[in-house]
Design a protein around this motif. Structure first.
Motif, PDB file in Angstrom:
ATOM      1  N   MET A   1     -25.529 -35.309  -3.376  1.00  0.00           N
ATOM      2  CA  MET A   1     -24.124 -35.164  -3.804  1.00  0.00           C
ATOM      3  C   MET A   1     -24.007 -35.448  -5.301  1.00  0.00           C
ATOM      4  O   MET A   1     -24.557 -36.406  -5.811  1.00  0.00           O
ATOM      5  CB  MET A   1     -23.250 -36.137  -3.010  1.00  0.00           C
ATOM      6  CG  MET A   1     -21.790 -36.094  -3.416  1.00  0.00           C
ATOM      7  SD  MET A   1     -20.810 -37.258  -2.437  1.00  0.00           S
ATOM      8  CE  MET A   1     -19.221 -37.042  -3.210  1.00  0.00           C
ATOM      9  N   ASN A   2     -23.273 -34.595  -6.004  1.00  0.00           N
ATOM     10  CA  ASN A   2     -23.070 -34.776  -7.436  1.00  0.00           C
ATOM     11  C   ASN A   2     -21.956 -35.792  -7.649  1.00  0.00           C
ATOM     12  O   ASN A   2     -20.804 -35.554  -7.297  1.00  0.00           O
ATOM     13  CB  ASN A   2     -22.683 -33.422  -8.057  1.00  0.00           C
ATOM     14  CG  ASN A   2     -22.647 -33.495  -9.577  1.00  0.00           C
ATOM     15  OD1 ASN A   2     -22.470 -34.557 -10.159  1.00  0.00           O
ATOM     16  ND2 ASN A   2     -22.828 -32.354 -10.195  1.00  0.00           N
ATOM     17  N   ASP A   3     -22.294 -36.952  -8.220  1.00  0.00           N
ATOM     18  CA  ASP A   3     -21.285 -37.991  -8.410  1.00  0.00           C
ATOM     19  C   ASP A   3     -20.674 -37.955  -9.799  1.00  0.00           C
ATOM     20  O   ASP A   3     -20.038 -38.907 -10.217  1.00  0.00           O
ATOM     21  CB  ASP A   3     -21.867 -39.374  -8.111  1.00  0.00           C
ATOM     22  CG  ASP A   3     -23.058 -39.715  -8.994  1.00  0.00           C
ATOM     23  OD1 ASP A   3     -23.478 -38.845  -9.768  1.00  0.00           O
ATOM     24  OD2 ASP A   3     -23.555 -40.855  -8.891  1.00  0.00           O
ATOM     25  N   CYS A   4     -20.895 -36.859 -10.535  1.00  0.00           N
ATOM     26  CA  CYS A   4     -20.294 -36.718 -11.874  1.00  0.00           C
ATOM     27  C   CYS A   4     -19.462 -35.441 -11.950  1.00  0.00           C
ATOM     28  O   CYS A   4     -19.482 -34.722 -12.946  1.00  0.00           O
ATOM     29  CB  CYS A   4     -21.379 -36.714 -12.946  1.00  0.00           C
ATOM     30  SG  CYS A   4     -22.162 -38.315 -13.191  1.00  0.00           S
ATOM     31  N   GLN A   5     -18.737 -35.157 -10.872  1.00  0.00           N
ATOM     32  CA  GLN A   5     -17.881 -33.974 -10.872  1.00  0.00           C
ATOM     33  C   GLN A   5     -16.704 -34.129 -11.826  1.00  0.00           C
ATOM     34  O   GLN A   5     -16.001 -33.165 -12.105  1.00  0.00           O
ATOM     35  CB  GLN A   5     -17.380 -33.704  -9.449  1.00  0.00           C
ATOM     36  CG  GLN A   5     -18.495 -33.315  -8.481  1.00  0.00           C
ATOM     37  CD  GLN A   5     -17.985 -33.138  -7.071  1.00  0.00           C
ATOM     38  OE1 GLN A   5     -16.962 -33.695  -6.691  1.00  0.00           O
ATOM     39  NE2 GLN A   5     -18.700 -32.362  -6.284  1.00  0.00           N
ATOM     40  N   TRP A   6     -16.491 -35.328 -12.320  1.00  0.00           N
ATOM     41  CA  TRP A   6     -15.380 -35.589 -13.233  1.00  0.00           C
ATOM     42  C   TRP A   6     -15.623 -35.045 -14.641  1.00  0.00           C
ATOM     43  O   TRP A   6     -14.731 -35.081 -15.485  1.00  0.00           O
ATOM     44  CB  TRP A   6     -15.128 -37.096 -13.311  1.00  0.00           C
ATOM     45  CG  TRP A   6     -16.357 -37.951 -13.377  1.00  0.00           C
ATOM     46  CD1 TRP A   6     -16.979 -38.571 -12.346  1.00  0.00           C
ATOM     47  CD2 TRP A   6     -17.120 -38.265 -14.549  1.00  0.00           C
ATOM     48  NE1 TRP A   6     -18.084 -39.267 -12.789  1.00  0.00           N
ATOM     49  CE2 TRP A   6     -18.193 -39.100 -14.138  1.00  0.00           C
ATOM     50  CE3 TRP A   6     -17.010 -37.942 -15.899  1.00  0.00           C
ATOM     51  CZ2 TRP A   6     -19.130 -39.607 -15.032  1.00  0.00           C
ATOM     52  CZ3 TRP A   6     -17.949 -38.437 -16.785  1.00  0.00           C
ATOM     53  CH2 TRP A   6     -18.991 -39.253 -16.358  1.00  0.00           C
ATOM     54  N   GLN A   7     -16.832 -34.540 -14.923  1.00  0.00           N
ATOM     55  CA  GLN A   7     -17.108 -33.928 -16.228  1.00  0.00           C
ATOM     56  C   GLN A   7     -16.232 -32.684 -16.386  1.00  0.00           C
ATOM     57  O   GLN A   7     -16.174 -31.841 -15.498  1.00  0.00           O
ATOM     58  CB  GLN A   7     -18.579 -33.513 -16.329  1.00  0.00           C
ATOM     59  CG  GLN A   7     -19.570 -34.603 -15.964  1.00  0.00           C
ATOM     60  CD  GLN A   7     -19.860 -35.530 -17.132  1.00  0.00           C
ATOM     61  OE1 GLN A   7     -19.163 -35.513 -18.136  1.00  0.00           O
ATOM     62  NE2 GLN A   7     -20.893 -36.344 -16.980  1.00  0.00           N
ATOM     63  N   ALA A   8     -15.549 -32.568 -17.528  1.00  0.00           N
ATOM     64  CA  ALA A   8     -14.564 -31.498 -17.706  1.00  0.00           C
ATOM     65  C   ALA A   8     -14.879 -30.641 -18.930  1.00  0.00           C
ATOM     66  O   ALA A   8     -15.359 -31.144 -19.952  1.00  0.00           O
ATOM     67  CB  ALA A   8     -13.161 -32.086 -17.846  1.00  0.00           C
ATOM     68  N   ARG A   9     -14.608 -29.335 -18.808  1.00  0.00           N
ATOM     69  CA  ARG A   9     -14.690 -28.398 -19.939  1.00  0.00           C
ATOM     70  C   ARG A   9     -13.269 -28.032 -20.331  1.00  0.00           C
ATOM     71  O   ARG A   9     -12.453 -27.681 -19.490  1.00  0.00           O
ATOM     72  CB  ARG A   9     -15.468 -27.145 -19.527  1.00  0.00           C
ATOM     73  CG  ARG A   9     -15.675 -26.152 -20.674  1.00  0.00           C
ATOM     74  CD  ARG A   9     -16.491 -24.951 -20.225  1.00  0.00           C
ATOM     75  NE  ARG A   9     -15.779 -24.128 -19.277  1.00  0.00           N
ATOM     76  CZ  ARG A   9     -16.282 -23.725 -18.110  1.00  0.00           C
ATOM     77  NH1 ARG A   9     -17.484 -24.110 -17.728  1.00  0.00           N
ATOM     78  NH2 ARG A   9     -15.567 -22.959 -17.302  1.00  0.00           N
ATOM     79  N   ILE A  10     -12.990 -28.093 -21.639  1.00  0.00           N
ATOM     80  CA  ILE A  10     -11.635 -27.851 -22.135  1.00  0.00           C
ATOM     81  C   ILE A  10     -11.622 -26.562 -22.941  1.00  0.00           C
ATOM     82  O   ILE A  10     -12.451 -26.365 -23.846  1.00  0.00           O
ATOM     83  CB  ILE A  10     -11.153 -29.046 -22.983  1.00  0.00           C
ATOM     84  CG1 ILE A  10     -11.148 -30.308 -22.106  1.00  0.00           C
ATOM     85  CG2 ILE A  10      -9.769 -28.785 -23.553  1.00  0.00           C
ATOM     86  CD1 ILE A  10     -10.914 -31.576 -22.869  1.00  0.00           C
ATOM     87  N   GLU A  11     -10.683 -25.680 -22.609  1.00  0.00           N
ATOM     88  CA  GLU A  11     -10.617 -24.356 -23.230  1.00  0.00           C
ATOM     89  C   GLU A  11      -9.189 -24.025 -23.636  1.00  0.00           C
ATOM     90  O   GLU A  11      -8.224 -24.623 -23.155  1.00  0.00           O
ATOM     91  CB  GLU A  11     -11.121 -23.289 -22.248  1.00  0.00           C
ATOM     92  CG  GLU A  11     -12.521 -23.517 -21.708  1.00  0.00           C
ATOM     93  CD  GLU A  11     -12.866 -22.545 -20.594  1.00  0.00           C
ATOM     94  OE1 GLU A  11     -13.044 -21.354 -20.900  1.00  0.00           O
ATOM     95  OE2 GLU A  11     -12.938 -22.972 -19.433  1.00  0.00           O
TER      96      GLU A  11
END
Length: 550
Positions: A1-11
């Motif tokens: 399970m990926n526990d860093c799904q909170w990483q965000a890309r801003i566009e």
């Protein structure tokens, strides 16, 4: 399970601006220079969660920043247009970023979106030392002599400690020429300077968190610098006065003082000031609550079938909003979502709305405040309206009369404190203890089966019961950290001094704060509150009347 799904890309308009990270259901942090300028709306995407769609965002903090790479205050707070189903990032202590006893600083990871890496890529860096450049940034150097250099697209990324994924800072800039392996981060202590509410997202004692929240909400007039220096004593490391100008920042420094007793003394003194303020504050008139009541009963049609009646109050009498509905218990949240707006529309305009759920004893732990606030509105119901539960048994016969007497004696006075029921078990609270109690708090939820401690308090009846829907499962050794104990510590701090009649609105404010912080002590708080001033004696005939068309 990926526990860093909170990483965000801003566009913006399809152009990648930089990185960011989710710290609550609708709150993202990034750099101010990433979102500077005007144009199309900002869009935030979570590439590591394929189920989550892009969502628009607006800048809450940092919109006025007009600097360059050497300008201070390069922090922005974004509010998403809707809550996302992504687990937020967890923060660590800033000291985790720096060299330990072995003299080597830990590896720090960041996730960014440089050109040709729309899916993202990672870097590994280390902090040179805790010494700040211009009291603003900590220098970073590459952990390896080769690998991905810092470049455009990493700005706004969280820096996390390898192995823990806890956030200790944010990437702000590259230093040197293109392709360089050095950069800068804004550490947590500086981030707090530009967004003081960040303190309430950082790890710390639940009691201190509750005290700071209560002080901010009540507008406590205090001198944060003096409060900190009294707690720290004359031998504490010096802290610049400008970093103690507000209560959250003073609390931050108390939490991060070398001696843990500083935070305890800070909390004790703040507690005293709040008590003194409550005594001096003129008592406000109780809210003129007018409820919408969802009465849920076992229907007898099947083991899982329930009968739901929705009524709205006019001049102390309930009126049907819709004909009673029989449906599976699993469909109750959807039914509430579909009818709540209609029910609220029937309340008089000059009163304060309240949403109440009258439930059978086994259903009292339903997460009613987490259900949607309306058709197409994902806001949690408990953040849109004051939401309470009550039990059928407290609304009938002798218990209702005893409850009414108890509320007449206590309703408009401040709560004297919380009678605690810990997770350790033991005999139920005595009748004399319950006769004196304004509020009983539980370390664990009642559950569907018998719970002597809870059932005794429910039957007495005590005016107010509060508990965490998850709480403590019990079975741990004495001295082991216990979420139920932390809940009770913070609950006693928060509730003490608040008038019982006003608790629904105070718990609503607490839920709003908790919804922005995954690890908040009150994230699943349940309030059983049934003042007869708000809920008069049941009028069975009135339930056959329909609400007049508004």
């Amino acid at each position: 399970m990926n526990d860093c799904q909170w990483q965000a890309r801003i566009e913006r308009a399809g152009r990648v601006l930089g990185s960011g990270f989710l710290i609550a259901g609708r709150t993202v942090l990034t750099c101010a220079h990433v979102v500077a300028g005007e144009g199309a709306p900002l869009t935030v995407t979570f590439p590591n969660d394929r189920a989550e769609r892009p969502v628009e965002a607006r800048v809450l903090v940092g919109a006025g920043w007009r600097g360059d790479a050497t300008a201070p205050g390069d922090l922005a707070v974004l509010e998403l247009a809707r809550e996302v189903d992504v687990t937020p990032a967890r923060f660590g202590a800033e000291s985790e970023a720096y060299a330990g006893a072995d003299g080597r600083a830990p590896t720090l990871h960041a996730y960014g979106f440089p050109k040709k890496f729309d899916e993202g890529t990672q870097i590994a860096y280390r902090a040179v030392s805790p010494t700040r450049v211009r009291d603003e940034w900590v220098e970073l150097v590459a952990d390896l002599a080769h690998g991905q250099p810092l470049r455009s697209g990493f700005s706004g990324a969280a820096l996390t400690v390898a192995g823990t994924n806890r956030v200790v800072g944010i990437v702000t800039s590259v230093t040197g020429d293109a392709g360089t392996m050095t950069g800068r981060m804004m550490p947590l202590s500086v981030m707090v300077r530009y967004w003081e509410d960040l303190v309430l997202h950082l790890p710390g004692p639940a009691r201190l968190n509750a005290l700071v929240e209560k002080a901010l909400r009540t507008g406590l007039d205090c001198r944060p610098e003096r409060l900190y220096r009294q707690a720290a004593g004359p031998w504490a490391p010096p802290v610049p006065s400008h970093e103690l100008r507000s209560l959250p920042m003073a609390a931050w420094h108390a939490l991060n003082a070398p001696e843990p007793e500083v935070a305890e003394r800070f909390a004790d003194r703040l507690d005293e000031l709040l008590g003194e303020s409550a005594r001096d504050r003129p008592r406000a008139a109780p809210a003129a609550w007018t409820p919408v009541v969802f009465t849920v009963e076992h229907s007898g049609a099947g083991e899982d079938e329930v009968r739901v009646t929705v009524s709205a109050y006019h001049e102390g009498h309930p009126h049907l909003v819709e004909e009673p509905r029989t449906l599976p218990s699993s469909e109750v949240p959807g039914y509430v979502e579909s009818v709540i707006d209609t029910a609220i529309d029937h309340l008089p305009d000059d009163t304060d709305e309240l949403v109440a759920f009258e439930l059978p004893r086994p259903f009292l732990n339903w997460p009613v405040d987490r259900w949607p606030a309306g058709d197409g509105d994902p806001t949690p119901l408990g953040c849109a309206y004051p939401v309470v539960v009550t039990a059928h048994s407290r609304r009938e016969g002798g218990r209702r009369r005893r409850l009414a007497k108890s509320w007449r004696a206590r309703g408009d006075r401040p709560a004297s404190g919380v009678h605690r029921v810990d997770c350790s078990g033991g005999p139920p609270p005595s009748q004399s203890d319950l006769a004196r109690a304004d509020v009983v708090g539980f370390a664990a939820p009642p559950g569907p089966g018998p719970r002597p401690h809870f059932d005794t308090a429910l039957a007495k009846p005590v005016p107010v019961l509060l508990w965490p829907r998850s709480g403590c499962a019990g079975g741990h050794e004495d001295g082991t950290p216990c979420p139920g104990t932390a809940f009770l510590d913070a609950l006693g701090t928060y509730v003490s001094g608040l008038p019982l009649d006003e608790l629904p609105q105070h718990i609503m404010a607490l839920r709003e704060r908790a919804s922005a912080q995954e690890q908040h002590w009150a994230h699943d708080i349940q309030l059983l509150w049934d003042s007869p001033r708000c809920f008069p004696a049941p009028d069975r005939e009135a339930l056959h009347r329909h609400c007049p068309v508004a």
